[in-house]
Design a protein around this motif. Structure first.
Motif, mmCIF file in Angstrom:
data_model
loop_
_atom_site.group_PDB
_atom_site.id
_atom_site.type_symbol
_atom_site.label_atom_id
_atom_site.label_comp_id
_atom_site.label_asym_id
_atom_site.label_seq_id
_atom_site.Cartn_x
_atom_site.Cartn_y
_atom_site.Cartn_z
ATOM 1 N N ALA A 241 19.897 -10.920 9.278
ATOM 2 C CA ALA A 241 19.466 -9.632 10.525
ATOM 3 C C ALA A 241 18.393 -8.424 9.691
ATOM 4 C CB ALA A 241 20.949 -9.116 9.992
ATOM 5 N N VAL B 246 22.616 -0.331 7.853
ATOM 6 C CA VAL B 246 23.700 -1.133 8.080
ATOM 7 C C VAL B 246 24.360 -0.178 6.836
ATOM 8 C CG1 VAL B 246 24.791 -3.751 7.825
ATOM 9 C CG2 VAL B 246 22.633 -3.051 8.933
ATOM 10 N N TYR C 146 20.322 -1.942 4.059
ATOM 11 C CA TYR C 146 21.516 -1.773 3.817
ATOM 12 C C TYR C 146 22.096 -1.485 2.358
ATOM 13 C CZ TYR C 146 25.767 -4.975 3.775
ATOM 14 O OH TYR C 146 26.903 -6.273 3.308
ATOM 15 N N THR D 64 22.923 3.252 13.920
ATOM 16 C CA THR D 64 23.206 1.939 12.501
ATOM 17 C C THR D 64 24.513 1.755 13.485
ATOM 18 O OG1 THR D 64 24.687 4.747 13.302
ATOM 19 C CG2 THR D 64 22.984 4.489 11.207
ATOM 20 N N ILE E 105 26.564 -8.766 12.438
ATOM 21 C CA ILE E 105 25.205 -7.764 11.859
ATOM 22 C C ILE E 105 24.126 -8.694 12.610
ATOM 23 C CG2 ILE E 105 26.240 -6.215 10.722
ATOM 24 C CD1 ILE E 105 24.359 -7.106 8.528
ATOM 25 N N PRO F 235 17.571 -0.731 12.332
ATOM 26 C CA PRO F 235 18.626 -0.606 11.911
ATOM 27 C C PRO F 235 18.555 -1.022 10.560
ATOM 28 C CG PRO F 235 18.057 -2.889 12.091
ATOM 29 C CD PRO F 235 16.650 -1.573 11.925
ATOM 30 N N PRO G 273 17.475 -5.580 7.949
ATOM 31 C CA PRO G 273 17.953 -4.470 8.648
ATOM 32 C C PRO G 273 16.671 -3.264 7.845
ATOM 33 C CG PRO G 273 19.479 -4.997 7.078
ATOM 34 C CD PRO G 273 18.701 -6.406 7.156
ATOM 35 N N ILE H 53 18.429 -4.638 18.094
ATOM 36 C CA ILE H 53 17.922 -3.536 18.073
ATOM 37 C C ILE H 53 16.544 -3.371 17.600
ATOM 38 C CG2 ILE H 53 18.502 -1.718 15.854
ATOM 39 C CD1 ILE H 53 20.933 -2.551 16.263
ATOM 40 N N ARG H 54 16.403 -4.565 16.950
ATOM 41 C CA ARG H 54 14.333 -4.971 16.598
ATOM 42 C C ARG H 54 14.130 -4.958 17.350
ATOM 43 N NH1 ARG H 54 11.883 -3.749 12.102
ATOM 44 N NH2 ARG H 54 13.879 -3.787 10.247
ATOM 45 N N HIS I 185 29.244 -2.939 9.087
ATOM 46 C CA HIS I 185 29.082 -4.097 8.453
ATOM 47 C C HIS I 185 30.389 -4.900 8.456
ATOM 48 C CE1 HIS I 185 27.865 -8.032 6.582
ATOM 49 N NE2 HIS I 185 28.413 -8.631 7.440
ATOM 50 N N CYS J 73 21.731 -6.604 15.103
ATOM 51 C CA CYS J 73 19.961 -5.787 13.961
ATOM 52 C C CYS J 73 18.723 -7.084 14.822
ATOM 53 C CB CYS J 73 19.833 -6.757 12.390
ATOM 54 S SG CYS J 73 21.078 -4.891 12.021
ATOM 55 N N ARG J 74 19.340 -8.169 15.257
ATOM 56 C CA ARG J 74 17.810 -8.454 16.388
ATOM 57 C C ARG J 74 18.107 -7.688 17.477
ATOM 58 N NH1 ARG J 74 19.262 -15.343 14.742
ATOM 59 N NH2 ARG J 74 17.789 -14.968 12.703
#
Lengths: 375, 375
Positions: free
Chosen positions: A182, A166, A187, A136, A150, A164, A184, A157-158, A139, A154-155
């Motif tokens: 991003a 957000v 969101y 988590t 983000i 992700p 997510p 995290i992925r 933003h 997020c990139r």
């Protein structure tokens, strides 16, 4: 005795345009009738435009506040044996962590210093060593006035195989959501911040892969079950009985944002007001100091630390006499800063439908009253 | 094109008095400011009067719908290794069961026939053999139009060592809550039924022993944590950001109920309107038949089964032409009745601020249109 009408300069609920308030008088309707589908369809179309939303996202409205939507995402995407990471740059990042604890999830926390945004190198290091399933992040952290990258986060995290989530509560409608870049899994945002509406609806943008994940998560609850909310959303309905007064206001206000002001113009207005507030505070170093560097500064509210000679409560009382409700900083964050003998913060919101002229009048009043209190 | 204004004759959201709608224009306020405490204090005082609430109950407002409040009670009072019994006389009793399944609780169901109320002998037999920790029941089952004897049921439940949770969603504000005699652990209700307000707030009346129990239950979540809601309630606050438009409407409307109409007068008005509708339906046996016996008949809405020659959708369309939104029965219940080749139901609400004259006009229109459709 009638209550004093105050102009709200707090970071949500935000000041309402008279037209938005008047929209509360539109006819009520049945929430399972065809009229409800028309209203919800209009709301969805305009939310899609404001979010610049890719096609592979669903929209769901959830009765409650932004927290209700955030918890719905958390409960629906994090299995009991999953590993969750909560990245925090302030109080609202920590809220996800509290929610995870309350729901018995296995959670770790990555804290950055208040006033700073997420350091992507540190995040990557944490992700590399953690094998997390869900992460988590916030933003726009409205306790500290920080906006985070983000897209970069997020990139990462992925890239490390996690989903992700957000929290876009205090940014959405004030600047680009960045959802398209991003990507997510969810969101989450709400009505009473940059959309300049009353509180009462959480808004969820849900990527296809969040649905696949939720289908594997048990114990999602009932009103917190993301799959049910998306199913109702696809039918242009809301799962449990919504406040049709608020839906009327949403229909009018979102239509104004998209078709009268224009989404890009709205975003530009908020960035311009951020510049105004930062220049104003910089010009008054005797009383105010910017808390956040230019690169990390939120487009929807500005945090300034105040001269220790200025009592926030006295400033609030003086501004109330002028017809304003001001913000004296997020209590939890000011408690932390106070304990460290650091200067306290106040927050100056420039979100929603606050316009440049209104902001100028407010800053003039804040200037006079803060100067008077230091004499 | 402006939406057609329809007079709502559906069992929630209910028709709003013009004064309640106008109250949406009162000044907004900050939800953590002293003004919010004044509004919430006024709301609490009037809720206490309408509930005829004993001193050992707390009040909490929860952002969301009635379901949000019901789930909050369920999650906070039922531990994972507890045994829960859901007593159902219709769709809304079964909703508690769905919530329990969604939250991974160990649950059994005791179903009574649609149209009948709880049989206390059967309930006692079930309780004696079940060793349940918590039991849910519905005060006013709005799918079938049945009111249950919650005093008798709650006393049995407590005599067998279990905590009762009562769904009072579609009764509260329309008749006596019976909380003082029944002593439920939690009584949950909401704004958009007999209180004649928009949806958006769940209202929880919480007995001291519910707090003791919740303190022993883990995994209560965050927005569903009863203890947090009561803590905020004691400070005359709402845990997450509420819709201040709705709070303004609540303040005005509850004050009118308690101090202008009077609580007992309001209850008497609803009982009188129930008698009106039942007499009206009984006088038209060619088209309508009462679904519920006198002893079990809800004070807030009446269910009638309709002549198979009458198409509910056609009746709805004809009444829409007259400016009314009618109810064509609860879909899930009508699906069950239809599968059994039984007559379908429609529901005639007489709750909230619907008055005798308004009801008479509605029944006249329903009489004409139903007669015309059978020709």
């Amino acid at each position: 005795m009638p209550r004093q009408a105050l102009e709200l300069f707090i970071p949500g609920p935000t000041w309402l345009r008279p037209e938005t308030r008047q929209a509360a008088l539109l006819p009520e309707f049945g929430h399972r009738d065809s009229q409800a589908r028309e209203v919800v369809s209009s709301i969805f179309d305009n939310l899609r435009a404001i979010a610049e939303l890719p096609d592979d996202y669903d929209i769901a409205l959830v009765n409650g506040s932004g927290s209700t939507g955030m918890e719905c995402a958390l409960r629906s995407l994090v299995a009991d044996d999953d590993r969750l990471l909560c990245v925090t740059v302030g109080v609202f990042g920590a809220l996800f962590h509290s929610m995870a604890i309350g729901n018995g999830k296995q959670v770790e926390r990555l804290d950055f210093e208040p006033g700073c945004s997420i350091d992507l190198d540190v995040l990557e290091h944490t992700l590399r060593n953690g094998r997390f399933n869900v992460v988590t992040l916030t933003h726009n952290e409205s306790s500290t006035g920080v906006v985070s990258d983000i897209v970069g986060a997020c990139r990462l995290i992925r890239a490390h195989g996690a989903l992700p989530i957000v929290d876009g509560v205090s940014l959405f409608g004030g600047n680009h959501s960045r959802i398209a870049d991003a990507l997510p899994a969810v969101y989450a945002t709400t009505t009473q911040k940059c959309l300049a509406l009353p509180a009462g609806q959480a808004i969820l943008f849900v990527h296809r892969d969040a649905l696949d994940k939720a289908a594997q998560v048990s114990n999602r609850g009932y009103t917190s079950d993301l799959l049910k909310h998306v199913e109702f959303g696809r039918d242009r309905q809301i799962m449990t009985t919504p406040d049709t007064t608020l839906l009327n206001q949403m229909q009018v206000q979102l239509d104004t944002i998209v078709h009268a002001e224009g989404v890009l113009q709205r975003f530009a207005r908020h960035r311009a007001m951020r510049a105004t507030v930062r220049a104003w505070a910089t010009a008054r170093p005797d009383r105010f100091e910017l808390f956040v560097a230019d690169a990390d500064a939120s487009p929807s509210l500005t945090t300034v630390s105040i001269d220790p000679a200025l009592d926030p409560a006295a400033l609030k009382a003086a501004m109330r006499e002028r017809g304003y409700l001001i913000d004296t900083g997020h209590k939890k964050l000011n408690d932390i800063l106070g304990a460290q003998s650091r200067r306290l913060l106040i927050r100056i919101p420039h979100m929603g439908d606050i316009g440049p002229a209104m902001l100028d009048r407010y800053l003039d009043a804040l200037d006079s009253e803060s100067a008077a209190l230091r004499r």
